[in-house]
Write a protein that holds these residues in place. Structure first.
Motif, PDB file in Angstrom:
ATOM      1  N   ASP A  76       0.937  -1.284   0.089  1.00 51.81           N
ATOM      2  CA  ASP A  76       0.037  -0.048   0.108  1.00 51.81           C
ATOM      3  C   ASP A  76       0.945   1.342  -0.104  1.00 51.81           C
ATOM      4  N   THR A  77       2.064   1.037  -0.246  1.00 48.38           N
ATOM      5  CA  THR A  77       3.015   2.192  -0.160  1.00 48.38           C
ATOM      6  C   THR A  77       3.683   2.460  -1.616  1.00 48.38           C
ATOM      7  N   VAL A  78       4.204   1.592  -2.040  1.00 51.76           N
ATOM      8  CA  VAL A  78       4.947   1.841  -3.462  1.00 51.76           C
ATOM      9  C   VAL A  78       4.351   0.902  -4.545  1.00 51.76           C
ATOM     10  N   PRO A  79       3.599   1.509  -5.415  1.00 55.92           N
ATOM     11  CA  PRO A  79       2.993   0.725  -6.582  1.00 55.92           C
ATOM     12  C   PRO A  79       4.062   0.097  -7.378  1.00 55.92           C
ATOM     13  N   ILE A  80       3.834  -1.117  -7.662  1.00 59.59           N
ATOM     14  CA  ILE A  80       4.518  -1.896  -8.855  1.00 59.59           C
ATOM     15  C   ILE A  80       3.925  -2.499  -9.857  1.00 59.59           C
ATOM     16  N   LEU A  81       4.296  -2.064 -11.127  1.00 57.63           N
ATOM     17  CA  LEU A  81       3.619  -2.628 -12.431  1.00 57.63           C
ATOM     18  C   LEU A  81       4.640  -3.689 -12.913  1.00 57.63           C
ATOM     19  N   MET A  82       3.867  -4.731 -13.398  1.00 61.07           N
ATOM     20  CA  MET A  82       4.636  -6.119 -13.917  1.00 61.07           C
ATOM     21  C   MET A  82       4.435  -6.081 -15.396  1.00 61.07           C
ATOM     22  N   VAL A  83       5.525  -6.243 -16.085  1.00 59.40           N
ATOM     23  CA  VAL A  83       5.272  -6.470 -17.425  1.00 59.40           C
ATOM     24  C   VAL A  83       5.614  -7.997 -17.982  1.00 59.40           C
ATOM     25  N   THR A  84       4.557  -8.504 -18.767  1.00 60.43           N
ATOM     26  CA  THR A  84       4.678  -9.934 -19.114  1.00 60.43           C
ATOM     27  C   THR A  84       4.114 -10.106 -20.503  1.00 60.43           C
ATOM     28  N   ALA A  85       4.300 -11.064 -21.053  1.00 58.97           N
ATOM     29  CA  ALA A  85       3.700 -11.461 -22.594  1.00 58.97           C
ATOM     30  C   ALA A  85       2.129 -11.653 -22.096  1.00 58.97           C
ATOM     31  N   ALA A  86       1.572 -11.535 -23.204  1.00 56.83           N
ATOM     32  CA  ALA A  86      -0.030 -11.562 -23.165  1.00 56.83           C
ATOM     33  C   ALA A  86      -0.227 -13.078 -22.794  1.00 56.83           C
ATOM     34  N   HIS A  87       0.428 -14.113 -23.321  1.00 55.87           N
ATOM     35  CA  HIS A  87      -0.164 -15.358 -22.903  1.00 55.87           C
ATOM     36  C   HIS A  87       0.490 -16.014 -21.552  1.00 55.87           C
ATOM     37  N   GLU A  88       1.179 -15.380 -20.785  1.00 53.39           N
ATOM     38  CA  GLU A  88       1.689 -15.583 -19.558  1.00 53.39           C
ATOM     39  C   GLU A  88       0.617 -15.383 -18.518  1.00 53.39           C
ATOM     40  N   LYS A  89      -0.291 -15.878 -18.405  1.00 50.00           N
ATOM     41  CA  LYS A  89      -1.629 -15.859 -17.354  1.00 50.00           C
ATOM     42  C   LYS A  89      -0.950 -16.329 -15.969  1.00 50.00           C
ATOM     43  N   GLU A  90      -0.494 -17.440 -15.940  1.00 46.37           N
ATOM     44  CA  GLU A  90       0.110 -17.898 -14.611  1.00 46.37           C
ATOM     45  C   GLU A  90       1.186 -16.771 -14.056  1.00 46.37           C
ATOM     46  N   VAL A  91       1.831 -16.337 -14.574  1.00 45.06           N
ATOM     47  CA  VAL A  91       2.814 -15.358 -14.412  1.00 45.06           C
ATOM     48  C   VAL A  91       2.316 -14.016 -13.703  1.00 45.06           C
ATOM     49  N   ARG A  92       1.282 -13.585 -14.647  1.00 47.22           N
ATOM     50  CA  ARG A  92       0.446 -12.519 -14.076  1.00 47.22           C
ATOM     51  C   ARG A  92      -0.233 -12.874 -12.595  1.00 47.22           C
ATOM     52  N   TYR A  93      -0.763 -14.082 -12.507  1.00 46.55           N
ATOM     53  CA  TYR A  93      -1.261 -14.318 -11.107  1.00 46.55           C
ATOM     54  C   TYR A  93      -0.424 -14.159 -10.047  1.00 46.55           C
ATOM     55  N   GLU A  94       0.836 -14.945 -10.605  1.00 47.69           N
ATOM     56  CA  GLU A  94       1.808 -14.995  -9.472  1.00 47.69           C
ATOM     57  C   GLU A  94       2.520 -13.566  -9.089  1.00 47.69           C
ATOM     58  N   SER A  95       2.447 -12.859 -10.113  1.00 47.34           N
ATOM     59  CA  SER A  95       2.984 -11.404  -9.910  1.00 47.34           C
ATOM     60  C   SER A  95       2.151 -10.607  -8.883  1.00 47.34           C
ATOM     61  N   LEU A  96       0.764 -10.793  -9.048  1.00 47.70           N
ATOM     62  CA  LEU A  96      -0.069 -10.222  -8.137  1.00 47.70           C
ATOM     63  C   LEU A  96      -0.032 -10.722  -6.697  1.00 47.70           C
ATOM     64  N   ALA A  97       0.162 -12.176  -6.678  1.00 47.40           N
ATOM     65  CA  ALA A  97       0.269 -12.709  -5.361  1.00 47.40           C
ATOM     66  C   ALA A  97       1.649 -12.340  -4.651  1.00 47.40           C
ATOM     67  N   ALA A  98       2.582 -11.957  -5.491  1.00 47.84           N
ATOM     68  CA  ALA A  98       3.946 -11.643  -4.849  1.00 47.84           C
ATOM     69  C   ALA A  98       3.666 -10.168  -4.416  1.00 47.84           C
ATOM     70  N   GLY A  99       2.797  -9.391  -5.062  1.00 49.58           N
ATOM     71  CA  GLY A  99       2.583  -7.820  -4.410  1.00 49.58           C
ATOM     72  C   GLY A  99       2.764  -6.897  -5.663  1.00 49.58           C
ATOM     73  N   ALA A 100       2.741  -7.273  -6.659  1.00 45.27           N
ATOM     74  CA  ALA A 100       2.324  -6.434  -7.728  1.00 45.27           C
ATOM     75  C   ALA A 100       0.894  -5.668  -7.535  1.00 45.27           C
ATOM     76  N   ASN A 101       0.886  -4.485  -8.131  1.00 52.40           N
ATOM     77  CA  ASN A 101      -0.357  -3.860  -8.134  1.00 52.40           C
ATOM     78  C   ASN A 101      -0.975  -4.318  -9.247  1.00 52.40           C
ATOM     79  N   ASP A 102      -0.526  -4.280 -10.716  1.00 53.28           N
ATOM     80  CA  ASP A 102      -1.096  -4.053 -11.641  1.00 53.28           C
ATOM     81  C   ASP A 102       0.022  -4.834 -12.636  1.00 53.28           C
ATOM     82  N   PHE A 103      -0.429  -5.221 -13.873  1.00 53.87           N
ATOM     83  CA  PHE A 103       0.575  -5.507 -14.873  1.00 53.87           C
ATOM     84  C   PHE A 103       0.059  -5.178 -16.322  1.00 53.87           C
ATOM     85  N   LEU A 104       1.088  -5.049 -16.955  1.00 49.96           N
ATOM     86  CA  LEU A 104       1.054  -4.782 -18.625  1.00 49.96           C
ATOM     87  C   LEU A 104       1.533  -5.761 -19.401  1.00 49.96           C
ATOM     88  N   THR A 105       0.837  -5.964 -20.527  1.00 45.06           N
ATOM     89  CA  THR A 105       1.134  -7.204 -21.278  1.00 45.06           C
ATOM     90  C   THR A 105       2.049  -6.533 -22.546  1.00 45.06           C
TER      91      THR A 105
END
Length: 346
Positions: A76-105
């Motif tokens: 809730d202090t420093v926002p993080i955006l993760m950049v992944t390939a469009a097909h890497e759905k599992e990676v996006r889920y993991e990134s959110l679980a790790a603490g990413a606030n959002d993601f870009l494809t």
């Protein structure tokens, strides 16, 4: 603002940096890292306002990077955006679980990039405003608390002065014995706040004398046994005046007023308490008060010589006085003499 971009592909770094530059005001610091380890090192010494990080990198992938950053800064202090390939759905889920606030494809679409980054920066700005508000609120609480303490100190000082008008003891007496009490408390290892509280509360030790008749309180000679019974009521009167307060300082003053005439061997008054049954503040003030009373002139006696008074305190160790308080007091004689000189009788 300070924005960190971490991606091992130079072209991606240049592209994201350019997109961010168009969304942020002049003066924004945009730092780029092709090495995630260097990016982590920078984040450890600079709190970023936004982190944009790629997933697939050497040495440390984006998930591991986010997990490490989150150990430094909560979600809730420093926002993080993760950049992944469009097909890497599992990676996006993991990134959110790790603490990413959002993601870009990938490939990055500016129409998607701009609102997501604006949202993250808005989130950061809201957090900063909340942090500032909390800091201001804390400062206001500290200020108000200081004002309350000041009013309490003024109340105690005025009550002590009221007692002085009836008591032949001087105002310098209550200053000396209060400072003696403070240095004893400090030497015994009490915390700074408690030592300061003792300094302020100790002058109230004889407030109960406002209830003692003038013919007894001001009598120039020795009191009769009947008069002594009346005089010895002043600790309880003082306690009754001060008890029931919600102020820790006045609570301590009430405890001191009630117990500073108790003796370590149980022969004191008003309750005949002994040893550790006497509150420590009462045992401390007993030494300070008696020493200054002995070395000050009274209508019924001249001031004692300092050596005689120190010997009296020493001989009362374990009977009249707590041994630990006596040892502390006698180990502080240079400070005692300095206090005595500083607060001379007029």
């Amino acid at each position: 603002m300070a924005i960190a971009i971490v991606d091992d592909t130079p072209l991606n770094l240049t592209l994201i940096q350019a997109l961010v530059r168009k969304l942020t005001p002049p003066g924004t610091e945009i730092v780029t890292f092709s090495s995630p380890l260097e990016g982590l090192q920078w984040c450890g010494s600079h709190e970023p306002d936004l982190v944009i990080v790629d997933y697939m990198m050497p040495d440390l992938n984006g998930i591991e990077f986010i997990e490490t950053v989150r150990k430094l800064y909560p979600a809730d202090t420093v926002p993080i955006l993760m950049v992944t390939a469009a097909h890497e759905k599992e990676v996006r889920y993991e990134s959110l679980a790790a603490g990413a606030n959002d993601f870009l494809t990938k490939p990055i679409d500016r129409h998607e990039f701009d609102p997501r980054v604006r949202t993250m920066l808005s989130l950061r700005a809201s957090h900063q405003r909340m942090r500032t508000w909390n800091d201001d609120l804390q400062a206001a609480v500290i200020l108000k608390t200081a004002e309350i303490v000041t009013r309490e100190q003024e109340t105690i000082t005025r009550l002590a002065r009221a007692a002085e008008f009836r008591d032949p003891e001087t105002g310098a007496h209550i200053l000396r014995m209060a400072h003696y009490s403070q240095i004893i408390a400090r030497d015994l290892g009490l915390d700074a706040e408690t030592c300061e509280r003792i300094l302020t509360a100790a002058p109230m030790h004889d407030i109960g004398k406002v209830g003692t008749p003038d013919n007894i309180l001001l009598k120039p000679g020795r009191l009769t046994p009947e008069e002594m019974v009346i005089m010895r009521q002043h600790p309880r009167i003082g306690h009754d005046i001060l008890k029931g307060s919600s102020s820790p300082m006045i609570q301590m003053a009430a405890e001191i007023a009630l117990t500073h005439h108790e003796k370590y061997d149980g022969s004191g008054y008003p309750d005949g308490l002994a040893g550790d049954a006497i509150p420590l503040v009462g045992r401390i003030v007993a030494v300070a008060d008696v020493f200054d009373a002995l070395t000050s002139p009274r209508p019924y006696k001249p001031a004692w010589e300092l050596d005689t008074a120190f010997n009296f305190i020493r001989e009362g160790r374990g009977s009249h006085f707590d041994p630990a308080c006596v040892d502390s007091f006698l180990g502080l004689i240079p400070e005692v003499l300095e206090i005595r000189e500083r607060f001379k009788d007029e």
